[in-house]
Enzyme design. Structure first.
Site, PDB file in Angstrom:
ATOM      1  N   HIS A  60      -7.022   0.545   5.573  1.00  0.00           N
ATOM      2  CA  HIS A  60      -7.032   1.591   6.591  1.00  0.00           C
ATOM      3  C   HIS A  60      -7.746   1.178   7.872  1.00  0.00           C
ATOM      4  O   HIS A  60      -7.560   1.820   8.907  1.00  0.00           O
ATOM      5  CB  HIS A  60      -7.660   2.855   6.007  1.00  0.00           C
ATOM      6  CG  HIS A  60      -6.912   3.376   4.823  1.00  0.00           C
ATOM      7  ND1 HIS A  60      -6.974   2.745   3.601  1.00  0.00           N
ATOM      8  CD2 HIS A  60      -6.083   4.444   4.671  1.00  0.00           C
ATOM      9  CE1 HIS A  60      -6.204   3.404   2.742  1.00  0.00           C
ATOM     10  NE2 HIS A  60      -5.662   4.425   3.359  1.00  0.00           N
ATOM     11  N   TYR A  88      -9.410  11.604   3.629  1.00  0.00           N
ATOM     12  CA  TYR A  88      -9.487  11.401   2.190  1.00  0.00           C
ATOM     13  C   TYR A  88     -10.742  12.039   1.608  1.00  0.00           C
ATOM     14  O   TYR A  88     -10.728  12.548   0.483  1.00  0.00           O
ATOM     15  CB  TYR A  88      -9.437   9.909   1.861  1.00  0.00           C
ATOM     16  CG  TYR A  88      -8.206   9.221   2.414  1.00  0.00           C
ATOM     17  CD1 TYR A  88      -6.948   9.493   1.886  1.00  0.00           C
ATOM     18  CD2 TYR A  88      -8.298   8.340   3.483  1.00  0.00           C
ATOM     19  CE1 TYR A  88      -5.812   8.881   2.402  1.00  0.00           C
ATOM     20  CE2 TYR A  88      -7.167   7.725   3.997  1.00  0.00           C
ATOM     21  CZ  TYR A  88      -5.931   8.005   3.458  1.00  0.00           C
ATOM     22  OH  TYR A  88      -4.800   7.414   3.968  1.00  0.00           O
ATOM     23  N   HIS A 131       0.847  -1.191   0.000  1.00  0.00           N
ATOM     24  CA  HIS A 131       0.000   0.000   0.000  1.00  0.00           C
ATOM     25  C   HIS A 131       0.886   1.247   0.000  1.00  0.00           C
ATOM     26  O   HIS A 131       1.759   1.410   0.844  1.00  0.00           O
ATOM     27  CB  HIS A 131      -0.914   0.010   1.215  1.00  0.00           C
ATOM     28  CG  HIS A 131      -1.974   1.057   1.146  1.00  0.00           C
ATOM     29  ND1 HIS A 131      -3.233   0.811   0.636  1.00  0.00           N
ATOM     30  CD2 HIS A 131      -1.952   2.365   1.484  1.00  0.00           C
ATOM     31  CE1 HIS A 131      -3.943   1.915   0.678  1.00  0.00           C
ATOM     32  NE2 HIS A 131      -3.184   2.875   1.190  1.00  0.00           N
ATOM     33  N   ALA A 132       0.670   2.134  -0.977  1.00  0.00           N
ATOM     34  CA  ALA A 132       1.556   3.281  -1.180  1.00  0.00           C
ATOM     35  C   ALA A 132       1.516   4.231   0.003  1.00  0.00           C
ATOM     36  O   ALA A 132       0.456   4.523   0.552  1.00  0.00           O
ATOM     37  CB  ALA A 132       1.159   4.024  -2.451  1.00  0.00           C
ATOM     38  N   HIS A 136       0.732  12.072  -6.200  1.00  0.00           N
ATOM     39  CA  HIS A 136       0.085  12.234  -4.900  1.00  0.00           C
ATOM     40  C   HIS A 136       1.076  12.024  -3.755  1.00  0.00           C
ATOM     41  O   HIS A 136       1.189  12.862  -2.844  1.00  0.00           O
ATOM     42  CB  HIS A 136      -1.063  11.231  -4.769  1.00  0.00           C
ATOM     43  CG  HIS A 136      -1.626  11.138  -3.384  1.00  0.00           C
ATOM     44  ND1 HIS A 136      -2.742  11.826  -2.993  1.00  0.00           N
ATOM     45  CD2 HIS A 136      -1.218  10.447  -2.290  1.00  0.00           C
ATOM     46  CE1 HIS A 136      -2.999  11.570  -1.718  1.00  0.00           C
ATOM     47  NE2 HIS A 136      -2.088  10.722  -1.282  1.00  0.00           N
ATOM     48  N   GLU A 137       1.782  10.908  -3.761  1.00  0.00           N
ATOM     49  CA  GLU A 137       2.683  10.600  -2.651  1.00  0.00           C
ATOM     50  C   GLU A 137       3.790  11.644  -2.516  1.00  0.00           C
ATOM     51  O   GLU A 137       4.174  12.017  -1.406  1.00  0.00           O
ATOM     52  CB  GLU A 137       3.296   9.201  -2.827  1.00  0.00           C
ATOM     53  CG  GLU A 137       2.299   8.061  -2.738  1.00  0.00           C
ATOM     54  CD  GLU A 137       1.524   8.024  -1.426  1.00  0.00           C
ATOM     55  OE1 GLU A 137       2.007   8.583  -0.419  1.00  0.00           O
ATOM     56  OE2 GLU A 137       0.431   7.446  -1.407  1.00  0.00           O
ATOM     57  N   HIS A 141       3.009  14.561  -0.348  1.00  0.00           N
ATOM     58  CA  HIS A 141       3.299  14.395   1.077  1.00  0.00           C
ATOM     59  C   HIS A 141       4.756  14.756   1.361  1.00  0.00           C
ATOM     60  O   HIS A 141       5.069  15.468   2.322  1.00  0.00           O
ATOM     61  CB  HIS A 141       3.057  12.950   1.500  1.00  0.00           C
ATOM     62  CG  HIS A 141       1.624  12.530   1.515  1.00  0.00           C
ATOM     63  ND1 HIS A 141       0.655  13.158   2.263  1.00  0.00           N
ATOM     64  CD2 HIS A 141       0.993  11.502   0.904  1.00  0.00           C
ATOM     65  CE1 HIS A 141      -0.506  12.542   2.105  1.00  0.00           C
ATOM     66  NE2 HIS A 141      -0.331  11.539   1.274  1.00  0.00           N
ATOM     67  N   GLU A 197      -3.426  15.060   2.425  1.00  0.00           N
ATOM     68  CA  GLU A 197      -3.850  14.240   1.293  1.00  0.00           C
ATOM     69  C   GLU A 197      -4.146  15.076   0.054  1.00  0.00           C
ATOM     70  O   GLU A 197      -3.926  14.643  -1.077  1.00  0.00           O
ATOM     71  CB  GLU A 197      -5.092  13.427   1.670  1.00  0.00           C
ATOM     72  CG  GLU A 197      -4.861  12.415   2.777  1.00  0.00           C
ATOM     73  CD  GLU A 197      -3.782  11.406   2.429  1.00  0.00           C
ATOM     74  OE1 GLU A 197      -3.655  11.050   1.249  1.00  0.00           O
ATOM     75  OE2 GLU A 197      -3.062  10.977   3.347  1.00  0.00           O
TER      76      GLU A 197
END
Length: 603
Positions: A502, A512, A342-343, A372-373, A376, A400
C-alpha cells in the site's frame, strides 16, 4: 488487508479538462453546470482508465507500464484541473446540498495530486507506475532461491525455522523496499506541491479531509478508537510473546520486550493467525477443525471457493454476480506472465463489469479474502444507480468493513450450513477461548499496524519525518504501536515501508483500521437484526433476508450522504467506536489477563 479499485477512485487517485471560469463572479448555477460537466467527462475517462489499469496489473510488461503511466498522467491532469476549479466554487452562497458535496469530493478526492507545473503529472505517474510494478515483480529468497510475493507470504505463514524466516524477511525488505526509496521521496515532493495548490497543507491533510469532518478532528478520532482497543492488544501481545519464547527460546525471542517481527506468521507482522498453532491453549485451543483442510478434503478449487463466497451474499437476497465476472476475473495466478497478486475488487464500467483479481490458493486465508473482496463488488453494484461522484462507500472504511463483517460470519455454524463442517464437529462451548483467540490473532493483532501505516506517511507528507529518517521513523512506529522489532539491523539505506504494497501503491491505509472497528459494529447489528441467541462470536446470519434488505439500504446510499447517516441506517448509531469489538472479545480478554498474571507485559 485488501483493497477495492473502482474506476472513479482510479481516475481520481492518479486524477479533466474543464471550461475555464468566466471573469465574472461564478454563481450557484455555474457550479451546477461545472459539476454536471465534470461527472460527464469523468464518467467517460474512468472506464478507459480502469481498463488500462486492469491490463497493466494482470499483464505486467514494459509496454503496459508505459501505457498505464501515460493514461494515469492524463487522469492526474484531469483530476487536478477539476479539483482546482472545484475549490473556486466553495464559497459561493446558496449551493445545493448535492453540488456542495460533489465539489468537496472533487477537491479532495485525489490520492496523489500533481501540481499544474508542466510535466509534473507525467513524472508523478511514471514514478507511481514504476513503484507499483516494482512491487508486483518483487522477489525475496528462501534458502538462497528467488521466491515471489504470494509464495513468500504463504511461506512466512507456515515456516517455523527462525533462520529461514529471517532470510525471507530481510531479503524481501531489502530487494523490494530499499530500491524504492529515492523514487518515493520524489513522489512525495511532487504530490505535496499538488496538494498545496488545492489549498491543503500537505497530502496527508488532504487524505484526512475525506471523512466529513476537519482533518485534525479525524486524526483525533483514530487516536480515540485506538485507546478503546489498545488494552486488548496489549494483553494479546504479552501472551503471544510468552508462547514464542516457549517455542524458540531466549536466544530467538526474549521473555520481555518487543517481539521479533518475522516470527508472527506474516511478512509485516500485521496479522498473526498463521501462528495459531504456536499460541493455541491446550484443550480449548484445538477447536476441532481447520477451514483450509476442510476445503481441501471437500475438493474445493479456487473457483468453487469464489462461488461459495457469492453464495453467502445470494443467501441474504442479493442477485448473483454477472456472468462477465466469471469470464473476466483473475481468480488464479497466470503461469505465463507477471501480475499483481495483491487481492483487489474492481468495477470497470461504473455499472456491472465487476471483477476480482487474486492469485487464490486453497486455504483459510484466501477463503476469508474472497468473502471480503466480494463485499466490495456487491457494494459497488448496490450504489451503481447513484451519480458518478457518489459511486463510492460512505467512507473508505465502510468499503473495507462490508466484506470483513461478512467474513466474521464464517463461524462453525456457517460452515455446517454450507456443508463444509459436519454438525457433530462443531466446537463445544469449552472451545470458545480457542475460537476467540484464533480471531484475535488476526483482528486484534492488526489494529496498531492499521493505524501506523498512515501515521508514518502523514508525518512524511507534513515534513515531520525527513528523507534522512525514513527507515528509523518506520521502525520506531512499529515498536511504539506494535511492540515489534526487525530480526536484522536496519539503516537508512533501507526503506522497509516500501515492502508493504500500500505504500508504493499509494493506497491510504487508515481505511483498514476503521474497517476493523466498523466490521464489529456491522456484525453486531446484523446479529441483532437476525435475533441471534447465544455468544456473539458464534453468530451467523447466513440466509437472513432481513439482514440483507437492511444492508442493501445502507450500501445503496453510496457516498451520497455523510458516513454517520449511512452508519445509522444499518446500526442505529452515528458514532464509530470500539465497544462492539471489545464486547465480542470480552471472554478472551478475561482469559488473557489470567494467563498473563505475573508477566512483565509491555515493551
Amino acid at each position: 488487508m485488501k483493497f477495492a479499485v473502482s474506476s472513479l477512485a482510479l481516475a481520481l487517485s492518479l486524477s479533466v479538462v474543464s471550461p475555464a471560469l468566466s471573469q465574472t463572479a461564478p454563481t450557484a448555477a455555474d457550479a451546477d453546470k461545472f459539476v454536471a460537466a465534470a461527472e460527464k467527462e469523468l464518467g467517460d475517462f474512468t472506464v478507459f482508465n480502469a481498463q488500462v489499469s486492469w491490463i497493466n496489473q494482470t499483464y505486467i510488461t514494459d509496454d503496459t507500464d508505459a501505457v498505464a503511466a501515460r493514461v494515469g498522467a492524463q487522469g492526474t491532469e484531469l483530476g487536478v484541473r477539476y479539483a482546482t476549479e472545484a475549490a473556486k466554487y466553495q464559497a459561493i452562497p446558496n449551493l445545493s446540498y448535492d453540488t456542495k458535496r460533489k465539489l468537496d469530493l472533487l477537491r479532495g478526492g485525489l490520492t496523489l495530486p500533481a501540481p499544474t507545473t508542466e510535466g509534473a503529472a507525467v513524472e508523478l505517474n511514471t514514478i507511481a507506475t514504476r513503484l507499483q510494478s516494482a512491487y508486483g515483480k518483487g522477489k525475496g529468497t528462501l534458502k538462497g532461491q528467488p521466491i515471489g510475493g504470494s509464495d513468500i507470504e504463504a511461506e512466512m505463514g507456515t515456516n517455523r525455522d527462525p533462520d529461514l524466516l529471517k532470510e525471507m524477511w530481510a531479503s524481501w525488505n531489502n530487494n523490494v523496499g530499499s530500491p524504492m526509496r529515492a523514487d518515493y521521496a520524489r513522489e512525495v515532493e511532487i504530490a505535496n506541491a499538488g496538494a498545496r495548490e488545492l489549498g491543503y497543507a500537505d497530502v496527508g491533510a488532504m487524505w484526512r479531509s475525506q471523512y466529513d469532518m476537519p482533518a485534525d478532528d479525524f486524526a483525533k478520532l483514530t487516536d480515540k478508537l485506538w485507546a478503546q482497543v489498545k488494552p486488548l492488544y496489549d494483553q494479546l501481545h504479552c501472551y503471544t510473546r510468552t508462547k514464542l519464547n516457549e517455542k524458540y527460546g531466549d536466544a530467538v525471542q526474549a521473555k520481555t520486550g518487543p517481539i521479533r517481527a518475522d516470527l508472527l506468521g506474516n511478512m509485516w507482522a500485521q496479522e498473526w493467525g498463521n501462528i495459531y498453532d504456536i499460541v493455541a491453549p491446550k484443550g480449548a485451543g484445538d477447536i476441532g477443525y481447520d477451514t483450509g483442510e476442510l476445503l481441501k478434503s471437500k475438493g474445493y478449487d479456487p473457483i468453487k471457493m469464489v462461488r461459495t463466497g457469492e453464495g453467502f451474499y445470494k443467501s441474504l437476497g442479493f442477485d448473483p454476480l454477472p456472468e462477465t465476472f466469471w469470464q473476466r476475473s483473475q481468480i488464479t495466478k497466470p503461469a505465463d506472465r507477471e501480475v499483481v497478486c495483491h487481492a483487489s475488487a474492481w468495477d470497470l464500467d461504473n455499472l456491472n463489469d465487476l471483477r476480482i483479481k487474486m492469485c487464490t490458493k486453497v486455504n483459510a486465508d484466501d477463503f476469508r479474502t474472497i468473502h471480503h473482496e466480494l463485499g466490495h463488488n456487491f457494494y459497488q453494484r448496490a450504489y451503481n444507480k447513484q451519480p458518478l461522484l457518489y459511486l463510492n462507500g460512505a467512507n473508505d472504511g465502510f468499503h473495507e468493513a462490508i466484506g470483513d463483517f461478512i467474513a466474521l460470519s464464517i463461524t462453525p455454524q456457517y460452515l455446517v450450513q454450507i456443508g463444509l463442517l459436519d454438525a457433530d464437529k462443531v466446537p463445544s462451548a469449552d472451545k470458545d477461548v480457542g475460537l476467540l483467540l484464533r480471531q484475535a490473532m488476526d483482528k486484534v493483532a492488526f489494529l496498531p499496524f492499521g493505524l501506523l501505516v498512515d501515521k508514518y506517511r502523514w508525518d512524511i507528507f507534513a515534513g515531520k519525518t525527513t528523507t534522512s529518517q525514513y527507515n528509523k521513523a518506520w521502525t520506531d512506529l512499529r515498536l511504539k504501536y506494535q511492540g515489534i522489532v526487525p530480526p536484522v539491523p536496519r539503516d537508512e539505506t533501507n526503506f522497509d515501508a516500501g515492502a508493504k504494497y500500500h505504500v508504493p501503491g499509494n493506497v491510504p491505509y487508515t481505511r483498514y483500521f476503521l474497517a476493523r472497528i466498523l466490521q464489529f459494529q456491522f456484525y453486531k447489528a446484523a446479529c441483532d437484526i437476525a435475533k441471534w441467541k447465544g455468544p456473539l462470536h458464534r453468530c451467523s446470519f447466513y440466509g437472513n433476508k432481513e439482514v440483507g434488505a437492511r444492508l442493501n439500504a445502507m450500501l445503496a446510499m453510496g457516498a451520497s450522504k455523510p458516513w454517520p447517516d449511512a452508519l445509522q441506517a444499518f446500526t442505529g448509531s452515528r458514532e464509530m467506536d470500539g465497544t462492539a469489538m471489545v464486547a465480542y472479545f470480552k471472554p478472551l480478554m478475561t482469559w488473557l489477563k489470567q494467563q498473563n498474571k505475573g508477566k512483565a507485559c509491555g515493551w
